[in-house]
Design a protein around this motif. Structure first.
Motif, PDB file in Angstrom:
ATOM      1  N   CYS A   1     -13.070 -35.457  19.899  1.00  0.00           N
ATOM      2  CA  CYS A   1     -11.881 -35.605  20.723  1.00  0.00           C
ATOM      3  C   CYS A   1     -11.943 -36.951  21.438  1.00  0.00           C
ATOM      4  O   CYS A   1     -12.941 -37.271  22.081  1.00  0.00           O
ATOM      5  CB  CYS A   1     -11.782 -34.487  21.761  1.00  0.00           C
TER       6      CYS A   1
ATOM      7  N   CYS B   1     -11.542 -36.088  25.665  1.00  0.00           N
ATOM      8  CA  CYS B   1     -12.662 -35.549  26.460  1.00  0.00           C
ATOM      9  C   CYS B   1     -14.019 -35.922  25.867  1.00  0.00           C
ATOM     10  O   CYS B   1     -15.058 -35.615  26.449  1.00  0.00           O
ATOM     11  CB  CYS B   1     -12.558 -34.038  26.600  1.00  0.00           C
TER      12      CYS B   1
ATOM     13  N   SER C   1     -11.583 -28.240  22.669  1.00  0.00           N
ATOM     14  CA  SER C   1     -12.322 -28.181  23.933  1.00  0.00           C
ATOM     15  C   SER C   1     -11.404 -28.338  25.142  1.00  0.00           C
ATOM     16  O   SER C   1     -11.371 -27.493  26.014  1.00  0.00           O
ATOM     17  CB  SER C   1     -13.368 -29.297  23.991  1.00  0.00           C
ATOM     18  N   CYS C   2     -10.636 -29.459  25.168  1.00  0.00           N
ATOM     19  CA  CYS C   2      -9.855 -29.722  26.382  1.00  0.00           C
ATOM     20  C   CYS C   2      -8.376 -29.387  26.214  1.00  0.00           C
ATOM     21  O   CYS C   2      -7.614 -29.427  27.180  1.00  0.00           O
ATOM     22  CB  CYS C   2     -10.011 -31.174  26.825  1.00  0.00           C
TER      23      CYS C   2
ATOM     24  N   CYS D   1      -7.181 -30.720  20.637  1.00  0.00           N
ATOM     25  CA  CYS D   1      -8.614 -30.582  20.896  1.00  0.00           C
ATOM     26  C   CYS D   1      -8.955 -29.126  21.213  1.00  0.00           C
ATOM     27  O   CYS D   1      -8.292 -28.490  22.030  1.00  0.00           O
ATOM     28  CB  CYS D   1      -9.042 -31.477  22.054  1.00  0.00           C
TER      29      CYS D   1
HETATM   30 ZN   LIG Z   1     -10.814 -32.882  24.140  1.00  0.00          ZN
END
Ligand SMILES: [Zn+2]
Ligand SMILES: [Zn+2]
Length: 256
Positions: free
Chosen positions: A205, A208, A189-190, A187
């Protein structure tokens, strides 16, 4: 000086107390989480102070040169974190974010204006325990598991595992949802591994729940997430935006 050992002993007491409160909490009675968060945050503070005191016992004072040490205030959690950083012992960004989150929650509890999501608190404590274990191992600090008392061991192990469990669930859900050609990816983002898959014109994702827009590159026609692309036609007012991927962009720039 025995101060450093006192700190460790107090840290260990708080840690075990936090685990006991987590063990007490139930679906119907989430109140003990409040005390778990208080004890747990306290435990980390004492633990970090202990590590600083290992370098030199006077370093836990804000002013180690003071003529009246008894009146000096001692360092806090973020001072200790900065001390580690200055020693090239760095906590990861994720761990720092969790620390900030749980410290904020702790402060809000103290000011009676908290709203707590017990699951979120439990997951954060679990993530922090795992991160602290890693940090302690990497730096040859005290073995955390060795501080856990017998009656707290089961809770400790469950907490450290809960994150793994959730990650596993997210990876499985990503795999099931994955209709695309590529394997689930890390991911953006996370940072969770193998949790991100394409869903329509987005990447999603399953850990998250973040969604990132996908665009087709005007040059190679591959689809990439927006964060890895640039806008190619920048004219204002055009309804349609063209995107170019970083690889093609570099290629064009190199051949100019
Ligand atoms: Zn994520
Ligand atoms: Zn391209």
């Amino acid at each position: 000086m025995t101060q450093s050992l006192d700190l460790l002993e107090n840290a260990s007491d708080s840690l075990n107390e936090a685990l006991r409160r987590v063990g007490d909490a139930t679906h119907l009675n989430p109140r003990p989480y409040k005390f778990a968060v208080l004890h747990f945050t306290h435990a980390i503070e004492l633990l970090f102070k202990h590590h600083v005191a290992q370098a030199h016992p006077l370093l836990i004072y804000r002013n180690p040169f003071s003529k009246n040490l008894a009146k000096e205030s001692t360092i806090g959690l973020w001072d200790a974190v900065q001390f580690f950083k200055n020693e090239q012992r760095e906590l990861t960004e994720e761990t720092l974010a969790d620390l900030r989150w749980i410290k904020d929650l702790r402060n809000n509890i103290e000011h009676f204006k908290f709203e707590m999501d017990p699951l979120a608190a439990r997951l954060a404590i679990g993530r922090l325990i795992r991160a602290l274990n890693e940090f302690h191992e990497e730096n040859d600090f005290t073995d955390l598991a060795g501080l856990i008392e017998r009656d707290c061991r089961a809770t400790y192990e469950k907490l450290a595992d809960e994150y793994k469990q959730r990650l596993f669930e997210a990876q499985r859900s990503a795999e099931l949802a994955n209709s695309g050609r590529d394997d689930p990816q890390t991911c953006l983002s996370c940072g969770s591994p193998k949790t991100m898959v394409a869903a329509g014109n987005k990447l999603k994702c399953h850990f998250c729940n973040d969604e990132l827009a996908l665009h087709e590159c005007v040059r190679c026609t591959e689809r990439y997430p927006e964060v890895l692309m640039r806008v190619w036609n920048d004219d204002n007012g055009r309804a349609h935006r063209d995107w170019i991927c970083d690889f093609c962009y570099d290629h064009i720039i190199d051949h100019d």
